[in-house]
Every structure is written in structure tokens, then in C-alpha cells.
Design a protein around this motif. Structure first.
Motif, PDB file in Angstrom:
ATOM      1  N   THR A 127       8.745  -3.507  -3.230  1.00 48.04           N
ATOM      2  CA  THR A 127       8.913  -2.489  -4.334  1.00 48.04           C
ATOM      3  C   THR A 127       9.660  -2.590  -5.374  1.00 48.04           C
ATOM      4  OG1 THR A 127       9.185  -0.912  -3.192  1.00 48.04           O
ATOM      5  CG2 THR A 127       7.261  -1.373  -3.432  1.00 48.04           C
ATOM      6  N   PRO A 128       9.839  -2.030  -6.471  1.00 49.74           N
ATOM      7  CA  PRO A 128      11.555  -2.300  -7.689  1.00 49.74           C
ATOM      8  C   PRO A 128      12.632  -1.328  -6.364  1.00 49.74           C
ATOM      9  CG  PRO A 128       9.805  -1.440  -8.524  1.00 49.74           C
ATOM     10  CD  PRO A 128       8.465  -1.829  -7.710  1.00 49.74           C
ATOM     11  N   LEU A 129      12.675  -0.649  -5.584  1.00 52.30           N
ATOM     12  CA  LEU A 129      13.396   0.325  -4.472  1.00 52.30           C
ATOM     13  C   LEU A 129      13.484  -0.758  -4.207  1.00 52.30           C
ATOM     14  CD1 LEU A 129      14.219   2.833  -3.845  1.00 52.30           C
ATOM     15  CD2 LEU A 129      12.016   3.554  -2.168  1.00 52.30           C
ATOM     16  N   ALA A 130      12.849  -1.984  -3.717  1.00 51.30           N
ATOM     17  CA  ALA A 130      13.339  -2.632  -2.996  1.00 51.30           C
ATOM     18  C   ALA A 130      14.961  -3.564  -3.094  1.00 51.30           C
ATOM     19  CB  ALA A 130      12.254  -3.436  -1.834  1.00 51.30           C
ATOM     20  N   GLN A 131      14.749  -3.439  -4.126  1.00 52.30           N
ATOM     21  CA  GLN A 131      15.388  -4.363  -4.716  1.00 52.30           C
ATOM     22  C   GLN A 131      16.891  -3.317  -5.400  1.00 52.30           C
ATOM     23  OE1 GLN A 131      13.423  -6.418  -8.409  1.00 52.30           O
ATOM     24  NE2 GLN A 131      12.360  -8.748  -7.041  1.00 52.30           N
ATOM     25  N   THR A 144      16.381  -6.525  10.907  1.00 53.70           N
ATOM     26  CA  THR A 144      15.449  -6.781  11.091  1.00 53.70           C
ATOM     27  C   THR A 144      14.759  -6.961   9.305  1.00 53.70           C
ATOM     28  OG1 THR A 144      15.473  -7.154  13.514  1.00 53.70           O
ATOM     29  CG2 THR A 144      13.363  -8.099  11.861  1.00 53.70           C
ATOM     30  N   GLN A 145      14.623  -5.692   9.711  1.00 58.75           N
ATOM     31  CA  GLN A 145      14.675  -4.679   8.356  1.00 58.75           C
ATOM     32  C   GLN A 145      15.210  -5.420   6.561  1.00 58.75           C
ATOM     33  OE1 GLN A 145      14.737  -1.380   8.472  1.00 58.75           O
ATOM     34  NE2 GLN A 145      13.273   0.089   9.094  1.00 58.75           N
ATOM     35  N   ALA A 146      16.028  -5.866   6.484  1.00 63.33           N
ATOM     36  CA  ALA A 146      16.991  -6.518   5.433  1.00 63.33           C
ATOM     37  C   ALA A 146      16.310  -8.465   5.433  1.00 63.33           C
ATOM     38  CB  ALA A 146      18.255  -6.770   5.761  1.00 63.33           C
ATOM     39  N   LYS A 168       5.561  -1.470   8.897  1.00 61.42           N
ATOM     40  CA  LYS A 168       5.134  -0.854   9.026  1.00 61.42           C
ATOM     41  C   LYS A 168       6.528   1.132   8.775  1.00 61.42           C
ATOM     42  CE  LYS A 168       1.714  -0.444  12.135  1.00 61.42           C
ATOM     43  NZ  LYS A 168       1.553  -0.192  14.068  1.00 61.42           N
ATOM     44  N   SER A 169       7.442   0.296   8.906  1.00 61.98           N
ATOM     45  CA  SER A 169       8.831   1.148   8.369  1.00 61.98           C
ATOM     46  C   SER A 169       8.872   1.288   7.560  1.00 61.98           C
ATOM     47  CB  SER A 169       9.874   0.731   9.699  1.00 61.98           C
ATOM     48  OG  SER A 169      10.502  -0.826   9.343  1.00 61.98           O
ATOM     49  N   LEU A 170       8.646  -0.022   6.852  1.00 57.95           N
ATOM     50  CA  LEU A 170       9.169  -0.740   5.131  1.00 57.95           C
ATOM     51  C   LEU A 170       8.012   0.307   4.843  1.00 57.95           C
ATOM     52  CD1 LEU A 170      10.420  -3.841   5.479  1.00 57.95           C
ATOM     53  CD2 LEU A 170      12.125  -1.650   5.255  1.00 57.95           C
ATOM     54  N   LEU A 171       7.195   0.744   5.424  1.00 60.43           N
ATOM     55  CA  LEU A 171       5.957   1.743   3.806  1.00 60.43           C
ATOM     56  C   LEU A 171       6.000   2.291   4.182  1.00 60.43           C
ATOM     57  CD1 LEU A 171       2.209  -0.316   5.020  1.00 60.43           C
ATOM     58  CD2 LEU A 171       3.279  -0.087   3.197  1.00 60.43           C
ATOM     59  N   LYS A 172       6.348   3.026   5.796  1.00 58.85           N
ATOM     60  CA  LYS A 172       7.162   4.472   4.925  1.00 58.85           C
ATOM     61  C   LYS A 172       8.787   4.775   4.642  1.00 58.85           C
ATOM     62  CE  LYS A 172       6.246   6.607   9.031  1.00 58.85           C
ATOM     63  NZ  LYS A 172       6.910   6.972  10.253  1.00 58.85           N
ATOM     64  N   LEU A 173       8.913   3.509   4.003  1.00 62.10           N
ATOM     65  CA  LEU A 173      10.882   3.928   3.329  1.00 62.10           C
ATOM     66  C   LEU A 173       9.529   3.578   2.014  1.00 62.10           C
ATOM     67  CD1 LEU A 173      13.055   2.643   5.824  1.00 62.10           C
ATOM     68  CD2 LEU A 173      12.636   4.937   5.480  1.00 62.10           C
ATOM     69  N   GLY A 174       8.657   3.273   1.613  1.00 65.85           N
ATOM     70  CA  GLY A 174       8.320   2.896   0.265  1.00 65.85           C
ATOM     71  C   GLY A 174       9.247   1.344  -0.361  1.00 65.85           C
ATOM     72  N   LEU A 175       9.846   0.743   0.453  1.00 68.65           N
ATOM     73  CA  LEU A 175      10.286  -0.475  -0.044  1.00 68.65           C
ATOM     74  C   LEU A 175       9.262  -1.897   0.525  1.00 68.65           C
ATOM     75  CD1 LEU A 175      12.946  -0.198   2.103  1.00 68.65           C
ATOM     76  CD2 LEU A 175      13.530   0.195  -0.356  1.00 68.65           C
ATOM     77  N   ILE A 176       7.885  -0.858   0.768  1.00 66.68           N
ATOM     78  CA  ILE A 176       6.856  -2.146   0.331  1.00 66.68           C
ATOM     79  C   ILE A 176       6.046  -1.498  -0.189  1.00 66.68           C
ATOM     80  CG2 ILE A 176       7.627  -4.566   1.297  1.00 66.68           C
ATOM     81  CD1 ILE A 176       6.176  -3.937   4.224  1.00 66.68           C
ATOM     82  N   GLU A 177       4.373  -2.273  -0.707  1.00 64.22           N
ATOM     83  CA  GLU A 177       3.728  -1.694  -0.657  1.00 64.22           C
ATOM     84  C   GLU A 177       2.391  -2.125  -0.402  1.00 64.22           C
ATOM     85  OE1 GLU A 177       3.401  -0.695  -5.116  1.00 64.22           O
ATOM     86  OE2 GLU A 177       3.950  -2.740  -5.502  1.00 64.22           O
ATOM     87  N   LYS A 197       6.942   7.135  -6.238  1.00 69.89           N
ATOM     88  CA  LYS A 197       6.744   6.895  -5.148  1.00 69.89           C
ATOM     89  C   LYS A 197       8.145   7.215  -4.185  1.00 69.89           C
ATOM     90  CE  LYS A 197       4.312   4.417  -1.095  1.00 69.89           C
ATOM     91  NZ  LYS A 197       3.569   3.153  -0.674  1.00 69.89           N
ATOM     92  N   ALA A 198       8.725   6.372  -4.229  1.00 76.02           N
ATOM     93  CA  ALA A 198      10.097   6.780  -3.905  1.00 76.02           C
ATOM     94  C   ALA A 198      10.852   7.992  -3.768  1.00 76.02           C
ATOM     95  CB  ALA A 198      10.756   5.337  -4.285  1.00 76.02           C
ATOM     96  N   ALA A 199      10.661   8.920  -5.175  1.00 75.91           N
ATOM     97  CA  ALA A 199      10.718   9.824  -5.158  1.00 75.91           C
ATOM     98  C   ALA A 199      10.582  11.005  -4.130  1.00 75.91           C
ATOM     99  CB  ALA A 199      11.728  10.403  -6.533  1.00 75.91           C
ATOM    100  N   GLU A 200       9.057  11.145  -3.888  1.00 80.49           N
ATOM    101  CA  GLU A 200       8.297  11.909  -3.555  1.00 80.49           C
ATOM    102  C   GLU A 200       8.181  11.568  -2.113  1.00 80.49           C
ATOM    103  OE1 GLU A 200       4.316  10.603  -4.338  1.00 80.49           O
ATOM    104  OE2 GLU A 200       4.303  11.604  -6.557  1.00 80.49           O
ATOM    105  N   THR A 201       8.895  10.300  -1.543  1.00 80.21           N
ATOM    106  CA  THR A 201       9.097   9.597  -0.172  1.00 80.21           C
ATOM    107  C   THR A 201      10.068  10.477   0.431  1.00 80.21           C
ATOM    108  OG1 THR A 201       8.009   8.144  -0.035  1.00 80.21           O
ATOM    109  CG2 THR A 201       9.471   7.713   1.486  1.00 80.21           C
ATOM    110  N   ALA A 202      11.458  10.353  -0.629  1.00 79.67           N
ATOM    111  CA  ALA A 202      12.980  10.433  -0.582  1.00 79.67           C
ATOM    112  C   ALA A 202      12.744  12.060  -0.936  1.00 79.67           C
ATOM    113  CB  ALA A 202      14.049  10.525  -1.076  1.00 79.67           C
ATOM    114  N   THR A 203      11.853  12.784  -1.573  1.00 83.73           N
ATOM    115  CA  THR A 203      12.391  14.724  -1.560  1.00 83.73           C
ATOM    116  C   THR A 203      10.905  15.143  -0.767  1.00 83.73           C
ATOM    117  OG1 THR A 203      11.003  14.759  -3.025  1.00 83.73           O
ATOM    118  CG2 THR A 203      13.469  14.617  -3.758  1.00 83.73           C
ATOM    119  N   ALA A 204       9.904  14.102  -0.174  1.00 86.89           N
ATOM    120  CA  ALA A 204       9.471  15.104   0.665  1.00 86.89           C
ATOM    121  C   ALA A 204      10.451  15.359   2.232  1.00 86.89           C
ATOM    122  CB  ALA A 204       8.279  13.543   1.406  1.00 86.89           C
ATOM    123  N   PRO A 205       9.471  17.467   2.821  1.00 88.78           N
ATOM    124  CA  PRO A 205      10.116  17.640   3.269  1.00 88.78           C
ATOM    125  C   PRO A 205       9.785  16.874   4.682  1.00 88.78           C
ATOM    126  CG  PRO A 205       8.473  18.722   2.759  1.00 88.78           C
ATOM    127  CD  PRO A 205       8.386  17.741   1.923  1.00 88.78           C
TER     128      PRO A 205
END
Length: 170
Positions: free
Chosen positions: A76-80, A9-11, A42-51, A93-101
Motif C-alpha cells: 500500500t502507499p503506507l508501506a512506501q 523480515t517484514q522490512a 498476516k502481520s503486514l496486513l494487520k498494519l495496513g502495509l499490504i492489501e 485504512k492506515a488512519a483507521e488502523t492507527a487510531t482504532a482502539p
């Protein structure tokens, strides 16, 4: 950078947004019932794939913000990159999301479960179930779902004579 796993569904929602010139998520073309659209977004926002961006078309409003007014969503560009449409580019934003504890609340049963599994000697299903007042299947589910899949913790087990199967975190 770790690869982001998407549900079907997300895809579908993300692909439709990336196919549009403006990257708009709305209108959602996938047939989803109830609050499924909200949960997917909400899940896509949390992943930084949409803004979130200001909405210019009232038919595409995601939510209303008191300060910014009507808000909509776009890919976002990360989505593409995630969908393989463009080459990998690291956005801030994607880098922060991926590395944030992962931030965990204090005093939860999940925290108690983690403490029991990290304790010297680990813990058995029965010990955890008694301490947390859970059924045995709930303990197993918590170890397989939130601990392994969401938090990425490695739960190991071994048979200990006189105690049974003992679970620990590495």
C-alpha cells in the motif's frame, strides 16, 4: 502519526514488494521456512502495509476466496511511506488502523491481569501467579510482552514494606 516498527523480515518482504512496479508481494524472494511467509504477511496486513487484491497470475495466489476467487497481496502507499520511499500520506485504512482502539476479549487471563494491576494497591507477582495459576516467570513475561509492548500500557513497580514489590498500571 506513530511510526511503525518493522522486523528485519517484514522490512525485506515489504522492500521487495515496493521495488516492483505493481507492488506485488509474491513471489517472496526472502528465504523463509515453514509458515513464516504467512505470519509475516498476516502481520503486514494487520498494519495496513499490504492489501488483498484479485490475483491475475495463479503463481502469486495468497489465498482463495469463495466470492472473489484467487487473492494476492500488494504493498500500500503506507508501506512506501513507512520505508521512507515517499512522503507521509495518510490513507483512510492506515488512519483507521492507527487510531482504532485495541479490542480485547472478555473473561481472559490477560483481562484478569489488567484488573489486578489496576486495583487499588496493585498486585505482587506472587498474588498474580496464585490467582491466574501461572508461574512467576509467566507473569513477568505477560507484563513485559503483551501489556507493555503490544497494548502500550505502562506497568510500574515499587517496593512496599511487608508486601514486597507491587506492580500497578498507570
Amino acid at each position: 502519526m506513530t511510526q511503525i516498527q518493522l522486523t528485519d523480515t517484514q522490512a525485506v518482504v515489504l522492500s521487495a514488494a515496493c521495488a516492483r512496479d505493481d507492488g506485488a508481494v509474491f513471489p517472496v524472494t526472502a528465504k523463509l521456512k515453514g509458515g513464516a511467509v504467512g505470519n509475516v504477511c498476516k502481520s503486514l496486513l494487520k498494519l495496513g502495509l499490504i492489501e488483498e487484491i484479485p490475483a491475475t497470475d495463479l503463481n502469486t495466489v495468497w489465498r482463495y476466496d469463495e466470492e472473489r476467487g484467487p487473492i494476492t497481496l500488494r504493498a500500500t502507499p503506507l508501506a512506501q511511506t513507512t520505508l521512507g520511499i515517499t512522503e507521509a500520506e495518510t490513507t483512510t485504512k492506515a488512519a483507521e488502523t492507527a487510531t482504532a482502539p485495541v479490542q480485547r476479549r472478555k473473561g481472559t487471563k490477560q483481562e484478569a491481569l489488567i484488573e489486578m494491576l489496576r486495583a487499588p494497591g496493585g498486585a505482587t507477582i506472587e498474588e498474580i501467579a496464585t490467582a491466574l495459576e501461572w508461574a512467576a516467570h509467566t507473569v513477568r513475561g505477560a507484563m513485559a510482552g503483551p501489556l507493555k509492548k503490544k497494548l502500550g500500557l505502562e506497568v510500574t513497580s515499587e517496593k512496599v514494606e511487608g508486601r514486597g514489590r507491587v506492580y500497578t498500571l498507570k
